[in-house]
Design an enzyme around this catalytic site. Structure first.
Site, short mmCIF file in Angstrom:
data_model
loop_
_atom_site.label_atom_id
_atom_site.label_comp_id
_atom_site.label_asym_id
_atom_site.label_seq_id
_atom_site.Cartn_x
_atom_site.Cartn_y
_atom_site.Cartn_z
N HIS A 253 0.84 -1.20 0.00
CA HIS A 253 0.00 0.00 0.00
C HIS A 253 0.87 1.26 0.00
CE1 HIS A 253 -3.27 2.65 1.81
NE2 HIS A 253 -3.85 2.12 0.76
N LYS B 145 3.25 4.36 -1.06
CA LYS B 145 3.19 5.36 -2.14
C LYS B 145 4.48 6.15 -2.10
CE LYS B 145 -1.80 5.37 -1.64
NZ LYS B 145 -1.81 4.18 -0.77
N HIS C 202 -9.48 11.31 1.39
CA HIS C 202 -8.51 10.22 1.33
C HIS C 202 -7.19 10.55 2.06
CE1 HIS C 202 -6.03 7.03 -0.68
NE2 HIS C 202 -7.18 6.37 -0.56
N LYS D 91 -4.34 10.90 5.01
CA LYS D 91 -3.90 10.03 6.11
C LYS D 91 -2.81 10.78 6.87
CE LYS D 91 -4.25 6.60 2.46
NZ LYS D 91 -5.58 6.07 2.64
N ASP E 227 0.05 17.55 19.21
CA ASP E 227 0.54 18.73 19.94
C ASP E 227 1.11 19.80 19.00
OD1 ASP E 227 -0.29 17.57 22.25
OD2 ASP E 227 1.71 17.01 22.96
#
Length: 427
Positions: free
Chosen positions: A168, A170, A345, A347, A352
């Protein structure tokens, strides 16, 4: 002939089907290391111990001297990536889960083929499952131009145990000097500026500096798995030179090299939070430990905001399974928002307003235990503040879901979400 089922019988069939599916798919789960106990809060993200811990437990150490540019949506991301490809002089390393046919796929294929014809070493690794919509003509064009293309874990009868393990990651690296990572796949769905449901909202990053060597190493890790060839030397790992001031790290995970590193990264980051956690996530199906970590953070006074896809999502099963888990964190005070205009989409985790993690990793069991993933971590306040500003801009196009609204869901919706939640180990 027509078959009629009463509602109770239909629900029973669906439950049994879900259980059988889980039993079958669990045969393909190969992660050996698994975090099973909560990580306690012992130091904040601004403590040097946090940096040392992340380096020791996740892999490569944090390195100084990096520059990371934030790219929003396809209108910024794709031109930057294609321009970098066309500028390549020595090598291109490109690993992606999604590569589909269409306008964007053709643009990338043309640029990659053109550089290969000019003598640049071009290596492309696409996931077998994620590239099923890739046109044979695109593959032929690149191969005939000298591009080396491999598919990760193709369907083979003698390798069924690897079928559920996908890459997965990229990662795009140009001449070992410029890197890209983030959430986008190579498909027209990511083009544009998230202007409508057909054009997704996503963020990607252009990287320069010593951390690019770690990005190249992450690519080389899987390239060696599929080809047996080790990429090394100055074409891929030129002398490292500072390009900025950011402190960064590129870590990777895989089922045979520590699949649970992604899980550990999120748990360590949450455990270190003292003020805020801002999480942008395409697929959010937290397990028990993650939920407990978020609740514990809120009990310490941490403000938790989570931004997720709304009705526009490419996997309604994931959304249903996700919603089934929200109770404890909503009750503890988490703010959960659903993005309204299109598929969300991104992620990205910001803790903080100092520690940022972004890349391919979702907040779910598939990323935690099954997929090969890679994330860029940056420890810098100014960079984190920019990500928070983008987060808050996206919140303007999102709808908040309250605990009261969540509790008031129809019974049939709760039942369906619960059934989808049984698939959590594979989502």
């Amino acid at each position: 002939m027509k078959f009629k089922f009463s509602l109770p019988k239909l629900i029973l069939v669906l439950v049994l089907t879900a259980i059988l599916t889980i039993l079958c798919l669990s045969l393909f789960s190969t992660s050996e290391k698994e975090v099973t106990h909560n990580i306690t809060h012992e130091y904040p993200v601004d403590d040097p111990q946090f940096i040392r811990t992340m380096g020791v437990l996740l892999g490569p150490a944090m390195v100084e001297g990096n520059k990371v540019e934030t790219l929003l949506n396809g209108e910024q991301i794709f031109p930057a990536m294609i321009a970098a490809i066309r500028s390549a002089k020595k090598s291109i390393s490109f690993e992606t889960y999604i590569y589909w046919s269409g306008e964007i796929g053709k643009q990338f294929a043309d640029a990659l083929a053109e550089r290969a014809k000019d003598g640049v070493k071009v290596h492309i690794l696409v996931d077998w499952a994620g590239s099923q919509k890739m046109d044979a003509a695109i593959l032929a064009e690149m191969k005939s131009s000298g591009v080396q293309i491999k598919k990760y874990h193709p369907l083979k009868w003698y390798a069924l145990d690897r079928l559920n393990n996908r890459t997965h990651r990229k990662i795009l690296v140009i001449d070992g000097l410029v890197g890209f990572t983030g959430g986008v796949g190579i498909a027209d769905s990511w083009n544009g500026h998230a202007q409508d449901p057909a054009h997704w909202r996503d963020t990607h990053y252009r990287v320069e500096g010593p951390v690019v060597s770690q990005m190249q190493a992450a690519f080389t890790d899987n390239w060696t798995k599929v080809s047996g060839d080790v990429l090394h030397g100055p074409l891929y790992f030129p002398p490292e030179k500072p390009a900025g001031t950011l402190f960064a790290q590129m870590y990777k995970s895989s089922t045979d090299g520590g699949a649970d590193s992604t899980h550990l990264m999120y748990l360590l980051s949450i455990a270190a939070a003292t003020r805020t956690i801002d999480l942008s996530m395409a697929y959010f199906v937290p397990d028990k430990l993650a939920l407990e970590a978020l609740v514990a953070a809120m009990k310490r006074g941490v403000k938790v905001r989570i931004l997720l896809p709304g009705v526009y999502i490419d996997s309604s099963i994931v959304r249903n399974a996700s919603r089934a888990t929200w109770g404890s964190i909503l009750q503890a005070g988490a703010e959960i928002y659903e993005y309204q205009p299109t598929m969300f989409h991104c992620k990205i985790l910001v803790v903080d307003r100092l520690w940022t993690s972004m890349g391919s990793t979702n907040f779910d069991s598939r990323s935690f235990r099954l997929n090969d993933e890679a994330n860029l971590n940056v420890h810098d306040r100014e960079f984190a503040e920019l990500q928070v500003a983008n987060f808050e801009h996206d919140l303007k196009s999102a709808k908040r879901v309250t605990y009261e609204e969540w509790v008031a869901r129809p019974w049939w919706e709760k039942a369906w979400e619960h059934m989808m939640g049984l698939l959590d180990p594979q989502l």
